[in-house]
Design a protein around this motif. Structure first.
Motif, PDB file in Angstrom:
ATOM      1  N   MET A 110       0.775  -1.161  -0.060  1.00 41.62           N
ATOM      2  CA  MET A 110      -0.018   0.006   0.033  1.00 41.62           C
ATOM      3  C   MET A 110       0.927   1.298   0.051  1.00 41.62           C
ATOM      4  O   MET A 110       0.492   1.990  -0.690  1.00 41.62           O
ATOM      5  CB  MET A 110      -0.966  -0.175   1.135  1.00 41.62           C
ATOM      6  CG  MET A 110      -1.869   1.037   1.097  1.00 41.62           C
ATOM      7  SD  MET A 110      -3.066   0.811  -0.039  1.00 41.62           S
ATOM      8  CE  MET A 110      -4.176   1.752   0.425  1.00 41.62           C
ATOM      9  N   SER A 111       2.305   1.025   0.581  1.00 42.50           N
ATOM     10  CA  SER A 111       2.964   2.365   0.827  1.00 42.50           C
ATOM     11  C   SER A 111       3.473   2.772  -0.633  1.00 42.50           C
ATOM     12  O   SER A 111       3.690   3.931  -0.954  1.00 42.50           O
ATOM     13  CB  SER A 111       3.977   2.006   1.696  1.00 42.50           C
ATOM     14  OG  SER A 111       4.734   1.026   1.130  1.00 42.50           O
ATOM     15  N   LYS A 112       3.634   1.548  -1.507  1.00 44.08           N
ATOM     16  CA  LYS A 112       4.172   1.851  -2.826  1.00 44.08           C
ATOM     17  C   LYS A 112       3.177   2.551  -3.577  1.00 44.08           C
ATOM     18  O   LYS A 112       3.400   3.599  -4.416  1.00 44.08           O
ATOM     19  CB  LYS A 112       4.455   0.607  -3.659  1.00 44.08           C
ATOM     20  CG  LYS A 112       5.716   0.075  -2.963  1.00 44.08           C
ATOM     21  CD  LYS A 112       6.162  -1.225  -3.773  1.00 44.08           C
ATOM     22  CE  LYS A 112       7.605  -1.892  -3.132  1.00 44.08           C
ATOM     23  NZ  LYS A 112       7.826  -2.984  -4.262  1.00 44.08           N
ATOM     24  N   ILE A 113       1.897   2.372  -3.508  1.00 42.28           N
ATOM     25  CA  ILE A 113       0.870   3.050  -4.320  1.00 42.28           C
ATOM     26  C   ILE A 113       0.830   4.508  -3.807  1.00 42.28           C
ATOM     27  O   ILE A 113       0.623   5.406  -4.707  1.00 42.28           O
ATOM     28  CB  ILE A 113      -0.604   2.293  -3.989  1.00 42.28           C
ATOM     29  CG1 ILE A 113      -0.229   0.985  -4.775  1.00 42.28           C
ATOM     30  CG2 ILE A 113      -1.602   3.135  -4.766  1.00 42.28           C
ATOM     31  CD1 ILE A 113      -1.764   0.184  -4.136  1.00 42.28           C
ATOM     32  N   LEU A 118       1.615   7.642  -6.131  1.00 41.22           N
ATOM     33  CA  LEU A 118       0.647   8.925  -6.378  1.00 41.22           C
ATOM     34  C   LEU A 118       1.178  10.433  -5.861  1.00 41.22           C
ATOM     35  O   LEU A 118       1.130  11.408  -6.552  1.00 41.22           O
ATOM     36  CB  LEU A 118      -0.548   8.724  -5.469  1.00 41.22           C
ATOM     37  CG  LEU A 118      -1.488   7.514  -6.004  1.00 41.22           C
ATOM     38  CD1 LEU A 118      -2.720   7.411  -4.920  1.00 41.22           C
ATOM     39  CD2 LEU A 118      -1.925   8.014  -7.249  1.00 41.22           C
ATOM     40  N   LYS A 119       2.002  10.283  -4.818  1.00 35.62           N
ATOM     41  CA  LYS A 119       2.777  11.748  -4.466  1.00 35.62           C
ATOM     42  C   LYS A 119       3.585  11.877  -5.610  1.00 35.62           C
ATOM     43  O   LYS A 119       3.850  13.203  -5.741  1.00 35.62           O
ATOM     44  CB  LYS A 119       3.525  11.249  -2.973  1.00 35.62           C
ATOM     45  CG  LYS A 119       2.576  11.263  -1.742  1.00 35.62           C
ATOM     46  CD  LYS A 119       3.496  11.015  -0.651  1.00 35.62           C
ATOM     47  CE  LYS A 119       2.644  10.938   0.559  1.00 35.62           C
ATOM     48  NZ  LYS A 119       3.200  10.755   1.832  1.00 35.62           N
ATOM     49  N   GLU A 120       4.602  11.122  -6.222  1.00 35.02           N
ATOM     50  CA  GLU A 120       5.286  11.389  -7.228  1.00 35.02           C
ATOM     51  C   GLU A 120       4.699  11.866  -8.459  1.00 35.02           C
ATOM     52  O   GLU A 120       5.180  12.645  -8.923  1.00 35.02           O
ATOM     53  CB  GLU A 120       6.150   9.965  -7.614  1.00 35.02           C
ATOM     54  CG  GLU A 120       7.504   9.789  -6.409  1.00 35.02           C
ATOM     55  CD  GLU A 120       7.967   8.552  -6.647  1.00 35.02           C
ATOM     56  OE1 GLU A 120       7.767   7.927  -7.764  1.00 35.02           O
ATOM     57  OE2 GLU A 120       9.007   7.950  -5.921  1.00 35.02           O
ATOM     58  N   CYS A 121       3.360  11.233  -8.730  1.00 34.80           N
ATOM     59  CA  CYS A 121       2.663  12.012  -9.840  1.00 34.80           C
ATOM     60  C   CYS A 121       2.266  13.294  -9.656  1.00 34.80           C
ATOM     61  O   CYS A 121       2.370  14.011 -10.600  1.00 34.80           O
ATOM     62  CB  CYS A 121       1.540  10.973 -10.106  1.00 34.80           C
ATOM     63  SG  CYS A 121       1.607   9.254 -10.750  1.00 34.80           S
TER      64      CYS A 121
END
Length: 59
Positions: free
Chosen positions: A1-4, A8-11
């Motif tokens: 879940m932390s990768k998602i 999203l933060k990087e996007c």
């Protein structure tokens, strides 16, 4: 879940770097596309009519 969440933060961070076009830039680009499309359609229409007339003469 932390990768998602990280993805999203990087996007969001990358989207903040984007230089979005102004309204005037978009409108002028749309005008170029519409005019180009109309010109190409007219050329293809004339070419089609000439080819149909040529085929009708032969057959």
């Amino acid at each position: 879940m932390s990768k998602i969440v990280q993805f999203l933060k990087e996007c969001v961070a990358e989207l903040r770097k984007v230089v979005w076009p102004t309204r005037d830039d978009v409108i002028s680009s749309v005008k170029v596309v519409v005019v180009s499309t109309i010109i190409i359609a007219a050329i293809l229409g004339v070419l089609d009519a000439v080819l149909v007339a040529g085929v009708n003469l032969v057959f």
